[in-house]
Design a protein around this motif. Structure first.
Motif, short mmCIF file in Angstrom:
data_model
loop_
_atom_site.label_atom_id
_atom_site.label_comp_id
_atom_site.label_asym_id
_atom_site.label_seq_id
_atom_site.Cartn_x
_atom_site.Cartn_y
_atom_site.Cartn_z
N ARG A 250 0.66 -1.19 -0.05
CA ARG A 250 0.05 -0.04 -0.16
C ARG A 250 0.91 1.44 -0.17
O ARG A 250 0.48 2.18 -0.68
CB ARG A 250 -0.90 -0.04 1.24
CG ARG A 250 -2.02 1.10 1.07
CD ARG A 250 -3.09 0.92 2.06
NE ARG A 250 -3.76 -0.19 2.15
CZ ARG A 250 -4.00 -0.92 3.41
NH1 ARG A 250 -3.74 -0.64 4.47
NH2 ARG A 250 -4.67 -2.14 3.07
N LEU A 253 1.89 2.20 -3.45
CA LEU A 253 0.78 2.66 -4.39
C LEU A 253 0.38 3.98 -3.89
O LEU A 253 -0.08 5.01 -4.68
CB LEU A 253 -0.41 1.77 -4.24
CG LEU A 253 -0.25 0.32 -4.66
CD1 LEU A 253 -1.40 -0.56 -4.47
CD2 LEU A 253 0.24 0.21 -6.10
N HIS A 254 0.56 4.52 -2.89
CA HIS A 254 0.30 5.67 -2.20
C HIS A 254 0.93 6.69 -2.65
O HIS A 254 0.92 7.95 -2.85
CB HIS A 254 0.13 5.78 -0.70
CG HIS A 254 0.01 7.16 0.01
ND1 HIS A 254 -1.09 7.77 0.15
CD2 HIS A 254 1.02 7.75 0.65
CE1 HIS A 254 -1.01 8.77 0.57
NE2 HIS A 254 0.17 8.93 0.98
N ILE A 256 2.85 6.68 -5.64
CA ILE A 256 2.93 6.98 -7.21
C ILE A 256 2.61 8.17 -7.83
O ILE A 256 2.88 8.86 -8.48
CB ILE A 256 2.41 5.71 -7.73
CG1 ILE A 256 3.83 4.37 -7.54
CG2 ILE A 256 2.39 5.89 -9.33
CD1 ILE A 256 3.30 3.12 -8.06
N THR A 308 9.97 6.02 -5.77
CA THR A 308 8.98 5.21 -5.29
C THR A 308 9.47 4.26 -4.35
O THR A 308 9.23 3.98 -3.27
CB THR A 308 7.96 4.37 -6.33
OG1 THR A 308 7.40 5.24 -7.08
CG2 THR A 308 6.80 3.63 -5.61
#
Length: 494
Positions: A250, A253-254, A256, A308
């Motif tokens: 998570r 993804l947060h 990006i 990232t």
């Protein structure tokens, strides 16, 4: 594809040793939790693929642009064109430097936004731009490099006397972080492009030193900013992200969406300037133009993946490991661990091997690459260990180490062969590569956060600068050794 495979191998060599050390520490004396170590491993994978793609893109996109633009502006044979475009190119390429983006984000987080990420990026990039312009003018006018460096570092030392001490680490770290994987190839190509147009037997010597001059820019810019900012005192604390996020993936993804915007804004101005050059000046054939655009696309993708990995897992683990070790009863252990980290980071740094080969070639084998490798590895390891000592011993301040170090480097520039002076001052970025800007600085911050009496801002920052200082001294000393050997050989032949 062979180029990408080579880059991939290089990056794995850089990242895996640090990863192995972290895993070893996690399962022995410094456990940081399953979830965090999971994010660290995923982050390492992101960094490996991201940095490989980024470097591949830089080689087929960024470097050719630097060389083409350098030769194009030099052909105009007008100083104002060299200076103006030197500034623009230096500014724009530095805005997109991964190591600087990482550092700027860390500074912003540690100071709770008192020194903003964007502010630092712009200030540092202005400094780089001015110094690139100055460096290109030096090549045009054939001014000796050591004289320019003496003046620049003289001004830096003067500013150090008046600047608030909280800015010293940031200023000197900025100088080290800017000479990274994006900026160095471009500026080297730019300098080579200008020097080649100048011609003459000194063109090779003149092409070196531009990165060294450029790296003084951020120091000057940040120190000047510190005097103008009105900030006298500032304390830093580490935003510890040890709490569970409930997922390993998570956080990645947060990160990006925000990084998509950040990377776009970092690379877009550079792309626009290249397109303007293409239309008005360079006019590359379609095939070559398409290859460079493809390189820029790879650079973008790699940049995104790299940041990232750094932001979502890698640096967090670095600071957590440092924090955990510093809380031990035997917290002195951070000194030998710092030494080991410094040693493996530089020993596994691919750019060091390129530098070694370059010096061995220049000296016709008088200075063997193994000697250079161990000199740099031990030097950088000592620099990281010294940084740990500085954190643990409150009486030691950053300027106690940096000012004498840079003073020695400048003095050596008057005795070492000119070519070695240029190579030495260009090589700060070789030592302070991505692993230093990401993991080792984060590790130092973790140690500082957990050490009683230490301050993250005052004591952790500066480690990049100490690492970047090592080649300045080591390579010039090797130059003196070469000079001595060459003299002995000449006497023997007589």
């Amino acid at each position: 594809m062979n180029v990408f495979v080579d880059k991939f191998k290089e990056v794995i060599m850089s990242v895996l040793p640090v990863t192995a050390i972290v895993l070893l520490l996690n399962f022995t004396i410094a456990p940081i939790g399953t979830e965090m170590i999971g994010r660290f491993i995923v982050g390492a994978i992101f960094i490996i693929f991201g940095l490989s793609i980024f470097l591949f893109g830089a080689e087929i996109g960024i470097q050719p642009i630097g060389s083409l633009m350098g030769s194009s502006i030099a052909k105009k044979k007008k100083l104002w064109i060299v200076v103006v475009f030197g500034f623009l190119l230096g500014f724009l390429v530095n805005i997109a430097e991964p190591d600087l983006l990482v550092l700027a984000r860390q500074v912003s987080e540690v100071t709770s936004g008192a020194i903003g990420q964007t502010t630092l990026l712009i200030v540092v990039s202005i400094g780089i731009g001015i110094m690139v312009a100055l460096g290109l003018a030096r090549i045009v006018f054939k001014v000796p490099l050591n004289r320019v460096l003496t003046v620049l570092y003289g001004i830096i030392f003067a500013l150090v006397l008046f600047a608030p001490k909280v800015f010293l680490g940031i200023a000197f770290d900025s100088g080290g972080a800017t000479t990274g994987s994006m900026t160095v190839p471009f500026i080297l190509a730019l300098g080579l492009g200008v020097a080649s147009i100048q011609g003459g037997k000194e063109s090779e010597e003149d092409s070196f030193g531009l990165v060294g001059i450029a790296s003084a820019g951020p120091m000057l810019a940040v120190l000047t900013m510190s005097l103008l900012s009105g900030i006298k005192e500032l304390t830093g604390s580490l935003p510890y992200h040890g709490e569970s996020s409930g997922s390993i993936i998570r956080p990645f993804l947060h990160e990006i969406p925000a990084l998509l915007v950040e990377v776009t804004f970092a690379l877009l101005p550079f792309l626009v300037l290249f397109l303007i050059f293409q239309v008005l000046i360079i006019r590359l054939p379609r095939k070559q133009f398409a290859r460079i655009l493809k390189g820029l696309l790879y650079t973008y993708i790699g940049f995104l993946l790299f940041l990232t990995g750094v932001n979502a897992g890698f640096m967090e683990a670095g600071s957590a490991i440092g924090h955990t070790l510093a809380l031990l009863d035997y917290n002195w252990v951070v000194i030998p661990i710092g030494f080991i980290l410094g040693f493996v980071v530089i020993f596994a740094e691919p750019a060091v091997y390129v530098l070694n080969e370059q010096i061995e070639t220049v000296t016709s084998g008088h200075i063997q690459r193994k000697v250079i490798l161990y000199a740099l590895s031990i030097g950088v390891a000592s620099a990281v260990a010294l940084s740990m000592v500085k954190i643990l011993v409150a009486e030691i301040q950053l300027w106690h180490l940096l000012v004498p170090g840079y003073l020695i480097a400048v003095i050596l520039s008057y005795f070492a062969p000119n070519l070695f002076v240029g190579i030495a001052f260009d090589s700060g970025g070789v030592a302070s590569g991505p692993m230093t800007a990401t993991f080792i600085l984060a590790f130092a911050q973790g140690v500082a956060e957990a050490t009683e009496g230490a301050d993250v801002l005052l004591d952790a920052f500066g480690v990049i600068a100490l690492v970047a200082l090592t080649p300045l001294i080591a390579i010039q000393v090797l130059g003196l050794i070469y000079k001595h050997k060459a003299k002995k050989t000449a006497v023997g032949e007589e």
